[in-house]
Write a protein that holds these residues in place. Structure first.
Motif, short mmCIF file in Angstrom:
data_model
loop_
_atom_site.label_atom_id
_atom_site.label_comp_id
_atom_site.label_asym_id
_atom_site.label_seq_id
_atom_site.Cartn_x
_atom_site.Cartn_y
_atom_site.Cartn_z
N ALA A 270 0.83 -1.21 0.00
CA ALA A 270 0.00 0.00 0.00
C ALA A 270 0.86 1.26 0.00
O ALA A 270 0.40 2.34 -0.40
N PHE A 271 2.11 1.14 0.47
CA PHE A 271 3.00 2.29 0.50
C PHE A 271 3.85 2.42 -0.76
O PHE A 271 4.64 3.35 -0.89
N VAL A 272 3.71 1.49 -1.69
CA VAL A 272 4.49 1.53 -2.93
C VAL A 272 3.68 2.26 -3.98
O VAL A 272 2.64 1.76 -4.43
N ARG A 273 4.12 3.47 -4.36
CA ARG A 273 3.39 4.26 -5.36
C ARG A 273 3.97 3.99 -6.74
O ARG A 273 5.19 3.99 -6.93
N GLN A 274 3.09 3.81 -7.71
CA GLN A 274 3.53 3.57 -9.09
C GLN A 274 4.29 4.78 -9.64
O GLN A 274 5.13 4.66 -10.52
N THR A 275 3.97 5.97 -9.11
CA THR A 275 4.63 7.19 -9.60
C THR A 275 5.87 7.55 -8.80
O THR A 275 6.40 8.65 -8.95
N ASP A 276 6.33 6.66 -7.93
CA ASP A 276 7.53 6.94 -7.15
C ASP A 276 8.72 7.22 -8.06
O ASP A 276 8.98 6.47 -9.01
N VAL A 277 9.43 8.29 -7.76
CA VAL A 277 10.69 8.57 -8.46
C VAL A 277 11.76 7.67 -7.86
O VAL A 277 11.96 7.64 -6.66
N LYS A 278 12.43 6.89 -8.71
CA LYS A 278 13.35 5.86 -8.21
C LYS A 278 14.69 6.42 -7.73
O LYS A 278 15.25 5.97 -6.75
N MET A 279 15.20 7.40 -8.44
CA MET A 279 16.49 8.00 -8.07
C MET A 279 16.39 9.51 -8.25
O MET A 279 15.97 9.98 -9.30
N LEU A 280 16.70 10.26 -7.22
CA LEU A 280 16.67 11.72 -7.32
C LEU A 280 17.87 12.27 -6.58
O LEU A 280 17.90 12.34 -5.35
N ALA A 281 18.89 12.62 -7.34
CA ALA A 281 20.13 13.17 -6.77
C ALA A 281 20.55 14.37 -7.60
O ALA A 281 20.57 14.31 -8.83
N GLY A 282 20.88 15.45 -6.93
CA GLY A 282 21.14 16.68 -7.66
C GLY A 282 22.60 17.07 -7.73
O GLY A 282 23.44 16.55 -7.01
N SER A 283 22.86 18.04 -8.59
CA SER A 283 24.17 18.67 -8.65
C SER A 283 24.10 19.99 -7.89
O SER A 283 23.33 20.88 -8.27
N PRO A 284 24.91 20.14 -6.84
CA PRO A 284 24.93 21.41 -6.09
C PRO A 284 25.94 22.41 -6.64
O PRO A 284 26.25 23.40 -5.97
N ALA A 285 26.45 22.18 -7.85
CA ALA A 285 27.54 23.01 -8.37
C ALA A 285 27.15 24.49 -8.45
O ALA A 285 27.93 25.37 -8.06
N LYS A 286 25.95 24.78 -8.93
CA LYS A 286 25.52 26.18 -9.07
C LYS A 286 25.34 26.82 -7.70
O LYS A 286 25.76 27.96 -7.48
N LEU A 287 24.75 26.09 -6.77
CA LEU A 287 24.56 26.60 -5.41
C LEU A 287 25.92 26.93 -4.78
O LEU A 287 26.08 28.00 -4.17
N ARG A 288 26.88 26.02 -4.93
CA ARG A 288 28.21 26.25 -4.33
C ARG A 288 28.90 27.46 -4.94
O ARG A 288 29.65 28.17 -4.27
N LYS A 289 28.64 27.69 -6.23
CA LYS A 289 29.24 28.85 -6.90
C LYS A 289 28.62 30.15 -6.38
O LYS A 289 29.32 31.15 -6.16
N LEU A 290 27.30 30.13 -6.16
CA LEU A 290 26.59 31.33 -5.72
C LEU A 290 26.84 31.64 -4.24
O LEU A 290 26.98 32.80 -3.86
N VAL A 291 26.84 30.59 -3.40
CA VAL A 291 27.00 30.80 -1.95
C VAL A 291 28.02 29.79 -1.40
O VAL A 291 27.69 28.88 -0.64
#
Length: 309
Positions: A270-291
């Motif tokens: 019941a907790f398994v959603r068909q629309t679950d995003v399987k992998m979500l990992a970002g690049s913080p490169a822009k953030l690190r450049k700005l701050v």
């Protein structure tokens, strides 16, 4: 001078006036504390009418254009941090996502135009969920949006509307990836896991424990928001993330190692959603450049902090 004296500015007038919508939420509580500590005069807006309004707290239903105009006109803030949103992906009324997340944001921006007020910056919180199911392990801001649920679709729609205001207001869109910390409710996964370990429960029911997320510490996220307010960045979209994904299986293992407690893991379909995003990992490169002064907090440290609460 003809004997005239200039009225000295009051303490409140000298402070930077910052309006935070959704201030009583998880992120809002932490951000408000940071801003107050930094010398901002913070006006919080909250939904509902449980206690009287005060000079630092206003009731605001952001789905009401009239209320948005009233609050913007009364406060005339230097900065606006717009956090108010329906943020629980499994929320049971899909239309609420669009009423609050899309139209509510539009009402806030339109209110600034209607009362003739231009803040120094408006920081609008979106979500990394707008990226959808992406196979890359380092999603940067140039990736196309491909939402797979109503929450993400509402945030993507909101971003599109906000961009049409880039030439009218100094706007900055932030896309936080998953984050957690003390005070987040147990209907979110990490607090649920922490609560089970803290109570030394024998078992836990979860959905897919192999989904991977780029988890940040809420203290890091709000430091990034505050630093971005003070930065020169406008008319842009910025990821707020660490670049380090963890599966729920790995989080369970770290929590077990910290506490010395073993949990039996039960996968509840019941907790398994068909629309679950399987992998979500970002690049913080822009953030690190700005701050560059904002440093991430290791996720193991975050879990230790939450477990010690």
């Amino acid at each position: 001078m003809n004997g005239e004296t200039t009225k000295p500015a009051t303490h409140a007038e000298r402070l930077t006036r910052t309006l935070v919508t959704g201030a009583n939420g998880f992120t809002g509580n932490w951000l408000t504390g940071n801003l107050l500590a930094s010398g901002h005069a913070v006006t919080e807006t909250v939904a509902g009418q449980g206690t009287p309004e005060t000079p630092s707290r206003r009731w605001l239903d952001i789905t009401s254009p009239e209320e948005c105009r009233r609050v913007i006109d009364e406060v005339r803030p230097d900065y606006i941090v717009h956090l108010a949103a329906i943020s629980f992906v499994a929320h049971n009324d899909p239309l609420d996502f669009y009423r609050v997340n899309v139209l509510g944001t539009l009402n806030l921006l339109q209110a600034c135009a209607d009362v003739g007020h231009t803040p120094r910056k408006v920081l609008v919180a979106s979500s990394a969920n707008v990226y959808g199911n992406v196979t890359s392990e380092a999603i940067d801001e140039s990736f196309p949006v491909a939402p797979v649920n109503h929450y993400a679709a509402s945030k993507a729609s909101m971003e599109s509307l906000v961009r049409t205001w880039f030439d009218r207001l100094p706007l900055l869109i932030v896309r936080p990836f998953n984050y957690t910390g003390r005070g987040q409710t147990a209907n979110f996964l990490v607090p649920k896991i922490v609560e089970h370990f803290a109570r030394r429960e024998p078992e836990i029911s979860l959905g897919n424990i192999d989904v991977a997320r780029d988890f940040s510490d809420v203290r890091y996220v709000v430091r990034a928001y505050e630093a971005l307010l003070d930065s020169g960045a406008v008319g842009e979209t910025v990821n707020v993330c660490t670049g380090q994904p963890y599966t729920l299986r790995e989080i369970l293992a770290i929590a077990s190692e910290i506490t010395g407690h073993e949990l039996e893991i039960r996968v509840n379909p019941a907790f398994v959603r068909q629309t679950d995003v399987k992998m979500l990992a970002g690049s913080p490169a822009k953030l690190r450049k700005l701050v560059p002064e904002v440093e991430a907090i290791g996720f193991r440290d975050t879990l230790q902090w939450m477990l010690a609460a």
